[in-house]
Scaffold this motif. Structure first.
Motif: not given
Lengths: 424, 255
Positions: B109, B165, B162, B105, B88-90, B169
């Motif tokens: 995901a 998310q 962010e 969205f 995961f990239l914030g 995830l």
């Protein structure tokens, strides 16, 4: 001139009206109207990209096909029963083979006019003085048309029923639907028109809208994909004092598809909100031309047009806002954004302002580009694959404009179209 | 530290260029399960390049070296698959996508991840309950969920989104690129609490930051200083305090 000769030969018969509108007997005035239309047509040049009005429009196959199709309208109307949904809050009118029909009793504010029925009103509406002698498409419409759909409200009448007009598919025909909308003082009306996919046909559509004092018209229109057919639309809109018009168009493109809208804001504080979306794919074309004339003070206009172009498709946006010298305190906004989904897709965009009085608030912009790769990267970093991510981004681009639809029922219909479009 | 724990991320001799400029020049970094690493360094030293390269941004070209994530050679794996594997990239600057609702969205995901793991789509109720609970945890009003992704959000709201998310995830390795920039003290505490709530023996975090404050909340196991495309110093969390006091010059000045 070869094409003009073709027209002459095709209409050399004694009785023009019967040739182009069916085999029944026609009154003299109708025949005369057709002859005048023919003369008007012969006096004009055929569409050419040298003409600024047709610039960048894909017209090769249109002009080739124009006079090869059958101009005879069939008297038989073939509409599938399931096409007409039963809904008490909706009235459905069908246009098929050149003729308007409705399976239920028409309310007093809707009339289907023909030379045989309501002939005086029909004749008045076909007054040659009102015809566009200078424009090809509406003149051809006058030559071919058989009947006319009139939606006319009375003073203070608020029509809650949605008027749903379906133009059914047709094969190898020249079609000329004509709709006249007259919203009387303080009245309101909502219309949704669908142009279904035809096969090898040319549709020459004319819409005339007159919105009287403090009246409110909402008009939504979808032109479904016309892969080997052509659609030419001419729309004239007039707004009196305090009148409000909302117009929404979604054009999926055709072999040629072109809509020309001319709006005159004639009364103080009148306003128009025009939104359009064109989404051609393959090698289809979609042209969107909108002109707004601010002819009275305190008038407002908003033009918001989005193009999403797939494959080898092409599009044209031509927007012109004119503010007269004597007119003050106007507000005009024009925005065109285009999303090019392939290197082979193309767009020609011209937003034009012609302002002759400084006391106005105006803005115009046009942008074109491919899918934003940073947005695509963002979605992919959340596990969403390229196809779905692109579909999300295309739909989000479209949603920016479909958000202009305020009517719930229409919203649902457009969501269905959006879903189907997302898959293509 | 437990040296027997397996590596989540293993970067060897990584060199990366973008627009013709060499940014990373032989960078090495190993992160084990359960660890939190902070990466600090002056502007332009290559911190964000490292984050974007790990995530797979196509603007960054790998000239040399390897990146292994849970034993997989990341370089040959598409961006979305890296996410589905648990990366995961914030974002430092979260992207706005008007017209695509935050909820739609996030659901897409999560379902992409589930599909990758041969699981059925998440039931709508289960998803919404979890989403609402995580949004509450981060102090994000429910109205943010129906709005377009980051559309019209303030800087702080975007960063919290962010983290939302990330929480949804449930990644194995999170890289938070300057998640603390633009956050007021209260928001930073909320974000840090959010990140801390995901920490366990199985999850790892890389925090890229300029400031000690976030690290006070997160207490990293290691702090690395990156300069001119290489890690030039590694220490424990006290290194961050030292950097706060002395700046970078004592490390970056050529001797």
């Amino acid at each position: 001139m070869a094409d003009q000769e073709k027209i002459k030969n095709q209409f050399s018969s004694e009785n023009i009206a019967s040739i182009i509108s069916g085999k029944s007997d026609y009154p003299d005035w109708f025949d005369k109207f057709k002859r005048l239309s023919l003369q008007n047509l012969l006096d004009q040049n055929l569409p050419s990209i040298k003409d600024s009005e047709w610039e960048s429009t894909k017209i090769n196959s249109l002009t080739k096909k124009l006079f090869n199709n059958d101009f005879d309208a069939s008297d038989s109307v073939n509409i599938l029963a399931e096409d007409i949904e039963k809904d008490t809050n909706k009235i459905t009118i069908s246009f098929s083979n050149g003729i308007y029909t409705c399976s239920e009793e028409l309310p007093s504010y809707i009339k289907i006019l023909s030379h045989a029925k309501d002939k005086d009103q029909f004749r008045d509406l076909l007054d040659m003085n009102k015809e566009h002698a200078s424009s090809f498409s509406p003149t051809l419409n006058s030559l071919i048309l058989s009947d006319l759909l009139l939606i006319e409200t009375s003073n203070n009448q608020k029509v809650d029923t949605l008027i749903h007009i379906i133009n059914h598919p047709s094969n190898e025909a020249n079609l000329a639907p004509r709709i006249e909308i007259r919203a009387a003082t303080n009245s309101s009306v909502k219309i949704f028109e669908e142009i279904k996919t035809s096969n090898n046909s040319i549709m020459n559509h004319v819409l005339r809208v007159n919105c009287q004092k403090n009246a409110n018209i909402e008009f939504y229109k979808v032109i479904d994909r016309q892969e080997n057919s052509h659609y030419l639309g001419t729309q004239d809109i007039e707004a009196s004092e305090d009148a409000r018009i909302k117009f929404f168009l979604w054009d999926f493109g055709g072999d040629t598809s072109k809509t020309v809208t001319d709006t005159r804001l004639l009364g103080k504080k009148s306003e128009i909100n025009y939104s359009a979306l064109f989404t051609p794919n393959k090698d289809l074309h979609s042209g969107n031309q909108i002109k707004i004339n601010h002819e009275a003070s305190d008038t407002k206009s908003k033009i918001k047009v989005r193009g999403v172009l797939h494959d080898h498709s092409s599009g044209v946006f031509y927007g012109k806002i004119k503010v007269k010298e004597s007119v003050t305190k106007t507000s005009a906004f024009m925005e065109n954004k285009n999303l090019l989904l392939s290197d082979d897709a193309s767009i020609s965009s011209k937003p034009i302002l012609e302002i002759y009085n400084d006391d106005t608030e105006c803005s115009h912009s046009a942008t074109s580009g491919s899918i934003d790769k940073e947005k695509l990267f963002y979605l992919k970093t959340r596990g969403i694959d390229e196809v779905e991510a692109k579909s999300f981004l295309i739909n989000s681009f479209i949603e920016e404009i479909s958000g202009e639809i305020t009517n719930k029922k229409i919203q649902d219909i457009f969501k269905k179209y959006l879903l189907e479009n997302g898959k293509s | 530290m437990n040296n027997k724990k397996e590596n989540v991320l293993e970067i060897n001799d990584l060199s990366v260029s973008t627009s013709g400029s060499k940014i990373l020049k032989g960078l090495n970094l190993s992160i084990r399960k359960g660890e939190t690493h902070a990466i600090m360094g002056p502007n332009g030293s290559g911190k964000s390049t490292l984050a974007k390269t790990i995530a797979g941004h196509t603007d960054y070209e790998i000239n040399n070296g390897t990146i292994k994530f849970l034993g997989n050679d990341l370089v040959s794996i598409p961006i979305e698959e890296r996410s589905n594997l648990g990366l995961f990239l914030g974002f430092q600057y979260p992207i706005e996508i008007p017209g695509l609702s935050n909820t739609a969205f996030l659901k897409a995901a999560i379902n992409a991840q589930r599909k990758y793991n041969d699981l059925k789509d998440i039931p709508a109720n289960e998803f919404l309950l979890e989403l609402k609970s995580k949004a509450d945890q981060l102090g994000l009003d429910q109205s943010f969920l129906s709005r377009g992704v980051n559309e019209g959000f303030s800087g702080g709201e975007k960063k919290r989104n962010e983290i939302l998310q990330m929480l949804m995830l449930n990644p194995k390795l999170s890289i938070l690129d300057e998640t603390d920039s633009g956050l007021d003290i209260d928001s930073m505490k909320i974000v840090a609490d959010g990140v801390n709530s995901t920490r366990n023996e199985e999850t790892s975090t890389i925090v890229i930051t300029h400031y000690e404050r976030l690290l006070n909340y997160l207490e990293p196991d290691y702090v690395h200083v990156i300069n001119d495309g290489r890690i030039i110093k590694t220490g424990d969390s006290t290194l961050a305090n030292e950097l706060e006091e002395k700046g970078y010059e004592w490390l970056t000045k050529k001797k």
